[in-house]
Enzyme design. Structure first.
Site, PDB file in Angstrom:
ATOM      1  N   PRO A 154      23.442  84.538  83.698  1.00  0.00           N
ATOM      2  CA  PRO A 154      23.890  83.176  84.012  1.00  0.00           C
ATOM      3  C   PRO A 154      24.833  82.642  82.934  1.00  0.00           C
ATOM      4  O   PRO A 154      24.706  83.011  81.763  1.00  0.00           O
ATOM      5  CB  PRO A 154      22.587  82.357  84.040  1.00  0.00           C
ATOM      6  CG  PRO A 154      21.570  83.168  83.323  1.00  0.00           C
ATOM      7  CD  PRO A 154      21.986  84.602  83.404  1.00  0.00           C
ATOM      8  N   ASP A 155      25.789  81.789  83.362  1.00  0.00           N
ATOM      9  CA  ASP A 155      26.620  81.159  82.327  1.00  0.00           C
ATOM     10  C   ASP A 155      25.849  79.944  81.818  1.00  0.00           C
ATOM     11  O   ASP A 155      24.639  79.845  82.029  1.00  0.00           O
ATOM     12  CB  ASP A 155      28.006  80.819  82.890  1.00  0.00           C
ATOM     13  CG  ASP A 155      27.966  79.733  83.970  1.00  0.00           C
ATOM     14  OD1 ASP A 155      28.994  79.502  84.625  1.00  0.00           O
ATOM     15  OD2 ASP A 155      26.880  79.130  84.134  1.00  0.00           O
ATOM     16  N   PHE A 156      26.510  79.045  81.131  1.00  0.00           N
ATOM     17  CA  PHE A 156      25.780  77.923  80.517  1.00  0.00           C
ATOM     18  C   PHE A 156      25.850  76.660  81.354  1.00  0.00           C
ATOM     19  O   PHE A 156      24.852  75.965  81.532  1.00  0.00           O
ATOM     20  CB  PHE A 156      26.355  77.642  79.112  1.00  0.00           C
ATOM     21  CG  PHE A 156      26.057  78.753  78.141  1.00  0.00           C
ATOM     22  CD1 PHE A 156      26.942  79.808  77.984  1.00  0.00           C
ATOM     23  CD2 PHE A 156      24.868  78.766  77.430  1.00  0.00           C
ATOM     24  CE1 PHE A 156      26.663  80.862  77.117  1.00  0.00           C
ATOM     25  CE2 PHE A 156      24.567  79.804  76.546  1.00  0.00           C
ATOM     26  CZ  PHE A 156      25.465  80.854  76.400  1.00  0.00           C
ATOM     27  N   ARG A 157      27.074  76.379  81.891  1.00  0.00           N
ATOM     28  CA  ARG A 157      27.275  75.024  82.426  1.00  0.00           C
ATOM     29  C   ARG A 157      27.504  74.966  83.938  1.00  0.00           C
ATOM     30  O   ARG A 157      27.726  73.874  84.462  1.00  0.00           O
ATOM     31  CB  ARG A 157      28.454  74.361  81.683  1.00  0.00           C
ATOM     32  CG  ARG A 157      28.139  74.134  80.193  1.00  0.00           C
ATOM     33  CD  ARG A 157      29.312  73.588  79.405  1.00  0.00           C
ATOM     34  NE  ARG A 157      28.918  73.392  78.007  1.00  0.00           N
ATOM     35  CZ  ARG A 157      28.902  74.373  77.109  1.00  0.00           C
ATOM     36  NH1 ARG A 157      29.254  75.622  77.456  1.00  0.00           N
ATOM     37  NH2 ARG A 157      28.509  74.164  75.851  1.00  0.00           N
ATOM     38  N   ASP A 217      26.469  88.812  74.887  1.00  0.00           N
ATOM     39  CA  ASP A 217      25.777  89.838  75.676  1.00  0.00           C
ATOM     40  C   ASP A 217      26.227  91.256  75.320  1.00  0.00           C
ATOM     41  O   ASP A 217      25.662  92.228  75.813  1.00  0.00           O
ATOM     42  CB  ASP A 217      25.978  89.568  77.184  1.00  0.00           C
ATOM     43  CG  ASP A 217      27.459  89.435  77.557  1.00  0.00           C
ATOM     44  OD1 ASP A 217      27.782  88.571  78.399  1.00  0.00           O
ATOM     45  OD2 ASP A 217      28.292  90.177  77.000  1.00  0.00           O
ATOM     46  N   ASN A 256      30.915  85.304  74.176  1.00  0.00           N
ATOM     47  CA  ASN A 256      29.691  85.881  74.745  1.00  0.00           C
ATOM     48  C   ASN A 256      28.892  86.664  73.709  1.00  0.00           C
ATOM     49  O   ASN A 256      29.457  87.253  72.797  1.00  0.00           O
ATOM     50  CB  ASN A 256      30.036  86.778  75.941  1.00  0.00           C
ATOM     51  CG  ASN A 256      30.689  85.974  77.057  1.00  0.00           C
ATOM     52  OD1 ASN A 256      30.616  84.739  77.053  1.00  0.00           O
ATOM     53  ND2 ASN A 256      31.330  86.652  77.978  1.00  0.00           N
ATOM     54  N   HIS A 274      31.005  83.855  68.656  1.00  0.00           N
ATOM     55  CA  HIS A 274      29.682  83.204  68.574  1.00  0.00           C
ATOM     56  C   HIS A 274      28.614  84.199  68.158  1.00  0.00           C
ATOM     57  O   HIS A 274      27.439  84.007  68.421  1.00  0.00           O
ATOM     58  CB  HIS A 274      29.344  82.519  69.911  1.00  0.00           C
ATOM     59  CG  HIS A 274      30.243  81.345  70.156  1.00  0.00           C
ATOM     60  ND1 HIS A 274      30.265  80.640  71.333  1.00  0.00           N
ATOM     61  CD2 HIS A 274      31.187  80.764  69.358  1.00  0.00           C
ATOM     62  CE1 HIS A 274      31.178  79.670  71.250  1.00  0.00           C
ATOM     63  NE2 HIS A 274      31.751  79.736  70.064  1.00  0.00           N
TER      64      HIS A 274
END
Ligand code: APR
Ligand code: ZN
Length: 257
Positions: A13-16, A89, A87, A106
């Site tokens: 899933p993304d964040f927003r 991941d 990302n 990040h």
């Protein structure tokens, strides 16, 4: 420049994204507000929610998708100056893009640091604890071991400073799957010369493409995989992409979800 939107086709899933982004599904984690899960002050009070989320995002559970392999193909063709990703991941590395071409702005789950004695420890050490629902602790001083991902308020990795030389040198900027909401990453989109085309491939118009569009901007809206496949076709790279994806996916054991 990429964000969580390039990994949603891989099942992360993304964040927003309203309703399905991580920030709208964190109620189960007993946190005061969504971003707290990436805040140091909350982490030191209660690291459990973060490590529960980390287990959800365990890199071993996911595979790169067409978008990652498109970026890998740009590298193989000597066209990728650098890939700046938000990302955590690790799917860019998993697609075969060398670390020298990557800026993981990040941070990454590939390594971790003790929050007390600052000893660095390899990812595999702490994943065993995380997958067993234990908060990983330092083998030396028993402090909590935190993966090297950037929490809100923490400094970005030194490699992020490569942008000072990279962006003025770029002759094309492609931005995929990000809301361009988080600084200082989002401002990179202003870092290329005004004559350089910027291409946004995203579900919707975001950031500088909305409030500060430039004459040579190109915006391709819709699903990122669909858009990338259209671009690959226009470039005449469909065969090469198919071969690359087949070669790479044959290398990887089936995901036992
Ligand atoms: N196709 C096209 N666009 C997509 C797709 C898809 N399949 N899935 C998601 N998107 C778009 C969303 O519409 C949104 O514009 O990708 C963007 C994802 O934005 P965010 O969820 O905000 O993710 P991101 O931009 O990476 O967030 C940046 O915020 O919380 C911090 O550290 C975290 O690195 C993260 C940073
Ligand atoms: Zn320690």
């Amino acid at each position: 420049m990429v964000g969580a939107g390039i990994s949603t086709p891989s099942g992360i899933p993304d964040f927003r994204s309203p309703g399905r982004g991580l920030y709208s599904s964190l109620q189960q984690y007993d946190i005061p507000y969504p971003e707290a899960i990436f805040e140091l002050s909350f982490f030191f009070r209660n690291p459990k929610p973060f490590f529960t989320l980390a287990k959800e995002l365990y890199p071993g559970n996911f595979r790169p998708n067409v978008t990652h392999y498109f970026l890998r193909l740009l590298h193989d063709k000597g066209l990728l100056l650098r890939l700046y990703t938000q990302n955590i991941d690790g799917l860019e590395r998993a697609s075969g893009i060398p670390a020298s071409k990557l800026v993981e702005a990040h941070g990454t789950f590939a390594s971790a640091t003790c929050t007390i004695c600052l000893r660095s420890c390899p990812g595999e050490d702490f994943w065993a604890d995380v997958l067993a629902d234990r908060v990983p602790s330092c083998r030396v001083c028993t402090g909590i071991v935190k993966p090297d991902i950037v929490f809100f308020g923490e400094p970005l990795p030194e490699r992020f400073l490569l942008h000072v030389a990279d962006f003025p040198m770029a002759d094309l900027l492609v931005i995929l799957g990000t809301s361009l909401e988080v600084e200082p990453f989002a401002s990179l989109s202003e870092g290329v010369c005004s004559s350089v085309p910027r291409v946004l491939i995203n579900q919707d118009v975001v950031g500088t493409f909305a409030w500060h569009p430039r004459g040579r901007d190109v915006v391709q809206l819709g699903d990122v995989v669909h858009s990338v496949e259209k671009l690959v076709k226009l470039l005449g790279w469909t065969e090469e992409m198919r071969d690359l994806v087949r070669r790479e996916t044959e290398k990887v054991p089936r995901v036992n979800r």
